[in-house]
Design a protein around this motif. Structure first.
Motif, PDB file in Angstrom:
ATOM      1  N   LEU A 149       0.884  -1.082   0.311  1.00 17.33           N
ATOM      2  CA  LEU A 149       0.814  -0.142  -0.337  1.00 17.33           C
ATOM      3  C   LEU A 149       1.307   0.865   0.224  1.00 17.33           C
ATOM      4  N   THR A 150       2.094   1.023   1.077  1.00 11.61           N
ATOM      5  CA  THR A 150       2.803   2.697   0.925  1.00 11.61           C
ATOM      6  C   THR A 150       3.567   2.528  -0.592  1.00 11.61           C
ATOM      7  N   ASN A 151       4.307   1.250  -1.416  1.00  8.16           N
ATOM      8  CA  ASN A 151       4.972   1.752  -2.355  1.00  8.16           C
ATOM      9  C   ASN A 151       4.163   2.061  -3.352  1.00  8.16           C
ATOM     10  N   TYR A 152       2.317   1.474  -3.595  1.00  6.15           N
ATOM     11  CA  TYR A 152       1.670   2.300  -4.424  1.00  6.15           C
ATOM     12  C   TYR A 152       1.898   3.651  -4.508  1.00  6.15           C
ATOM     13  N   LYS A 153       1.200   4.151  -3.047  1.00  8.37           N
ATOM     14  CA  LYS A 153       1.459   5.250  -2.697  1.00  8.37           C
ATOM     15  C   LYS A 153       2.405   5.938  -3.455  1.00  8.37           C
ATOM     16  N   TYR A 154       3.481   5.806  -2.820  1.00 10.16           N
ATOM     17  CA  TYR A 154       4.532   5.972  -3.368  1.00 10.16           C
ATOM     18  C   TYR A 154       4.618   6.410  -5.265  1.00 10.16           C
ATOM     19  N   SER A 155       4.853   5.240  -6.193  1.00 12.56           N
ATOM     20  CA  SER A 155       4.809   5.599  -7.024  1.00 12.56           C
ATOM     21  C   SER A 155       4.203   6.097  -7.578  1.00 12.56           C
ATOM     22  N   ALA A 156       2.550   6.280  -6.911  1.00 10.12           N
ATOM     23  CA  ALA A 156       1.470   7.302  -8.166  1.00 10.12           C
ATOM     24  C   ALA A 156       2.728   8.974  -7.312  1.00 10.12           C
ATOM     25  N   GLN A 157       2.828   8.696  -6.501  1.00 13.16           N
ATOM     26  CA  GLN A 157       3.635  10.310  -6.729  1.00 13.16           C
ATOM     27  C   GLN A 157       4.491  10.547  -7.120  1.00 13.16           C
ATOM     28  N   LEU A 158       5.220   9.465  -7.239  1.00 14.47           N
ATOM     29  CA  LEU A 158       6.284   9.431  -8.301  1.00 14.47           C
ATOM     30  C   LEU A 158       6.002  10.415  -9.535  1.00 14.47           C
ATOM     31  N   ASP A 159       5.310   9.054 -10.297  1.00 20.07           N
ATOM     32  CA  ASP A 159       4.664   9.194 -11.429  1.00 20.07           C
ATOM     33  C   ASP A 159       3.961  10.464 -11.282  1.00 20.07           C
ATOM     34  N   SER A 160       3.638  10.929 -10.971  1.00 20.39           N
ATOM     35  CA  SER A 160       2.644  12.104 -11.120  1.00 20.39           C
ATOM     36  C   SER A 160       4.061  13.637 -11.279  1.00 20.39           C
ATOM     37  N   ALA A 161       5.065  13.357  -9.978  1.00 21.44           N
ATOM     38  CA  ALA A 161       5.904  14.075 -10.571  1.00 21.44           C
ATOM     39  C   ALA A 161       6.554  14.522 -11.604  1.00 21.44           C
ATOM     40  N   LYS A 162       6.966  13.177 -12.407  1.00 25.34           N
ATOM     41  CA  LYS A 162       7.344  13.064 -13.563  1.00 25.34           C
ATOM     42  C   LYS A 162       6.297  13.441 -14.982  1.00 25.34           C
ATOM     43  N   GLY A 163       4.896  13.205 -14.445  1.00 22.53           N
ATOM     44  CA  GLY A 163       4.039  13.937 -16.071  1.00 22.53           C
ATOM     45  C   GLY A 163       3.464  13.364 -15.880  1.00 22.53           C
ATOM     46  N   ASP A 164       3.758  11.333 -15.608  1.00 19.08           N
ATOM     47  CA  ASP A 164       2.494  10.408 -16.326  1.00 19.08           C
ATOM     48  C   ASP A 164       1.650  10.458 -16.147  1.00 19.08           C
ATOM     49  N   PHE A 165       0.742  11.023 -15.981  1.00 18.46           N
ATOM     50  CA  PHE A 165       0.000  11.039 -14.765  1.00 18.46           C
ATOM     51  C   PHE A 165      -1.490   9.771 -15.563  1.00 18.46           C
ATOM     52  N   THR A 166      -1.036   9.080 -16.642  1.00 19.26           N
ATOM     53  CA  THR A 166      -1.729   7.918 -16.830  1.00 19.26           C
ATOM     54  C   THR A 166      -1.180   6.844 -16.046  1.00 19.26           C
ATOM     55  N   SER A 167      -0.035   6.847 -14.887  1.00 19.12           N
ATOM     56  CA  SER A 167       0.645   5.448 -14.945  1.00 19.12           C
ATOM     57  C   SER A 167       0.525   5.696 -13.483  1.00 19.12           C
ATOM     58  N   ALA A 168       0.361   7.022 -12.719  1.00 20.50           N
ATOM     59  CA  ALA A 168      -0.109   7.809 -11.735  1.00 20.50           C
ATOM     60  C   ALA A 168      -1.617   7.202 -11.795  1.00 20.50           C
ATOM     61  N   ALA A 169      -2.414   6.930 -12.156  1.00 19.70           N
ATOM     62  CA  ALA A 169      -4.095   6.876 -12.097  1.00 19.70           C
ATOM     63  C   ALA A 169      -3.375   5.574 -11.890  1.00 19.70           C
ATOM     64  N   ARG A 170      -2.662   4.028 -13.051  1.00 19.44           N
ATOM     65  CA  ARG A 170      -3.012   3.236 -12.463  1.00 19.44           C
ATOM     66  C   ARG A 170      -2.023   2.112 -10.899  1.00 19.44           C
ATOM     67  N   TRP A 171      -1.011   3.208 -10.159  1.00 19.85           N
ATOM     68  CA  TRP A 171      -1.030   3.211  -9.059  1.00 19.85           C
ATOM     69  C   TRP A 171      -2.211   3.697  -8.412  1.00 19.85           C
ATOM     70  N   LYS A 172      -2.694   5.015  -8.584  1.00 19.89           N
ATOM     71  CA  LYS A 172      -3.987   4.618  -7.338  1.00 19.89           C
ATOM     72  C   LYS A 172      -5.424   4.149  -7.349  1.00 19.89           C
ATOM     73  N   LYS A 173      -5.058   2.961  -8.139  1.00 21.03           N
ATOM     74  CA  LYS A 173      -6.248   2.166  -8.741  1.00 21.03           C
ATOM     75  C   LYS A 173      -5.582   1.069  -7.720  1.00 21.03           C
ATOM     76  N   LYS A 174      -4.639   0.798  -7.754  1.00 22.65           N
ATOM     77  CA  LYS A 174      -4.069  -0.518  -7.687  1.00 22.65           C
ATOM     78  C   LYS A 174      -4.354  -0.604  -6.066  1.00 22.65           C
ATOM     79  N   HIS A 175      -4.046   0.631  -5.331  1.00 21.49           N
ATOM     80  CA  HIS A 175      -4.196   1.013  -4.168  1.00 21.49           C
ATOM     81  C   HIS A 175      -5.215   0.934  -3.135  1.00 21.49           C
TER      82      HIS A 175
END
Length: 361
Positions: free
Chosen positions: A321-347
């Motif tokens: 859960l922690t990993n998916y949360k931080y991974s979403a933050q990482l991809d958002s920071a990169k500007g990859d919002f599609t990938s960030a959304a996938r991590w949020k969904k996994k979470h």
């Protein structure tokens, strides 16, 4: 940090000088053990295996354990077989092989019952309780600890009660029962100080973490300073790593990312192999968060990728859960919002699954 680095180098030098002599001693004990009259050799070998485990020579320890278990059985030394099974199970526990460790403890208990060794049975109950706690089976953990206490009280063994008090404190801490956790940790610390026990630093770390969790930072730092001195005095790399992690947590909460990173990285260098993988995952997540906060996105990704792999191996939901949360933050920071959304969904899906599993239980 210069002092920390110097200390690390001196520690590594002293460790390497001990291992060879310990191996020679165990080899000599094995060759000279022929019958039950030589049973004291098994006890001495168990102590040497414990010392080797502190030097992180786990594979070597397991080889010696297997040899000594067979040797103990061949001379019908049930108590000795139980003691070696405990050393083997302890190593399996440290290296996150919980199922195999439990089997080892069960074997130890079997041989202790054959020999009528009540203290050994108590030790097994205490150690199994630690695993049940880590697996989230808190009721089982408490039951085992209370059972261990019955034996220790019967034997009037206050020193061993220090360990069960510490572990009961751990369960209360998991349940966010800070006052009860403090009470049991202090009981344990009182006994350990009085008897100058080698594992005093680990309980001091536990008490400090309670203070950190309830924002009593000054008290925590005072306790951690004592823990660090004790850890150095006993050359206890596990406890030193725990102290550095706690200090890293304090500085992370204070947003002093530079100091937090220094202590967390130092903890992995000192105790990376001796710490449970679960603790290493927690540390790497903290370092990933620091990297995110300081804009080092490549470093954050490395920590998260490694931590995610270990979390899946352990099947620890909270870590994922922690990993998916931080991974979403990482991809958002990169500007990859599609990938960030996938991590949020996994979470979200994993959180939902965990809630359903708890409601079934």
């Amino acid at each position: 940090m210069k002092y920390i680095n110097l200390y690390l180098k001196l520690t590594l030098f002293s460790i390497s000088s001990l291992i060879f002599s310990q191996e020679k001693k165990i080899d000599s004990l094995i060759t000279s053990t022929i019958s039950i009259t030589d049973s004291t050799n098994i006890n001495t070998a168990a102590d040497l295996i414990y010392e080797l485990s502190l030097q992180e020579k786990y594979n070597l320890c397991l080889i010696y354990c297997d040899k000594l278990i067979e040797l103990s059985k061949s001379i019908t030394h049930h108590k000795g077989a139980g003691k070696i099974y405990i050393e083997k199970a302890n190593i399996l526990n440290i290296t996150d092989k919980s199922s195999e460790a439990m089997q080892g403890y069960d074997q130890a208990e079997h041989f202790f019952k054959l020999s009528g060794y009540d203290k050994g049975i108590a030790v097994v109950n205490n150690n199994k309780a630690v695993i049940e706690h880590r697996l989230g089976n808190l009721e089982k953990s408490i039951a085992l600890l209370l059972n261990a206490n019955v034996y220790y009280e019967k034997l009037k063994d206050s020193i061993s009660l220090a360990d069960t008090f510490n572990n009961i404190g751990n369960v209360h801490n998991t349940l966010n029962q800070s006052l009860d956790a403090k009470e049991y940790y202090k009981k344990s610390i009182e006994i350990k100080r009085k008897n100058k026990l080698k594992n005093l630093a680990s309980t001091l770390n536990n008490l400090a973490n309670v203070h950190i969790n309830i924002k009593e930072v000054d008290s925590a730092i005072t306790i951690l300073n004592e823990a660090l001195e004790e850890g150095k005095l006993q050359n206890d790399s596990r406890s030193i790593a725990g102290t550095y992690i706690a200090l890293g947590k304090i500085y992370l909460d204070q947003k002093n990312y530079k100091k937090a990173k220094e202590y967390l990285e130092a903890s992995m260098f000192v105790g990376g192999k001796t710490e449970y993988t679960s603790r290493l995952v927690t540390t790497k997540h903290a370092l990933a968060l620091i990297a995110l906060k300081t804009g080092d996105l490549d470093q954050a990704e490395k920590y998260l990728t490694n931590a995610r792999s270990k979390s899946k191996e352990l099947n620890y939901t909270n870590h994922l859960l922690t990993n998916y949360k931080y991974s979403a933050q990482l991809d958002s920071a990169k500007g990859d919002f599609t990938s960030a959304a996938r991590w949020k969904k996994k979470h979200m899906l994993l959180l939902s699954k965990e809630s359903k599993d708890k409601s079934i239980k």
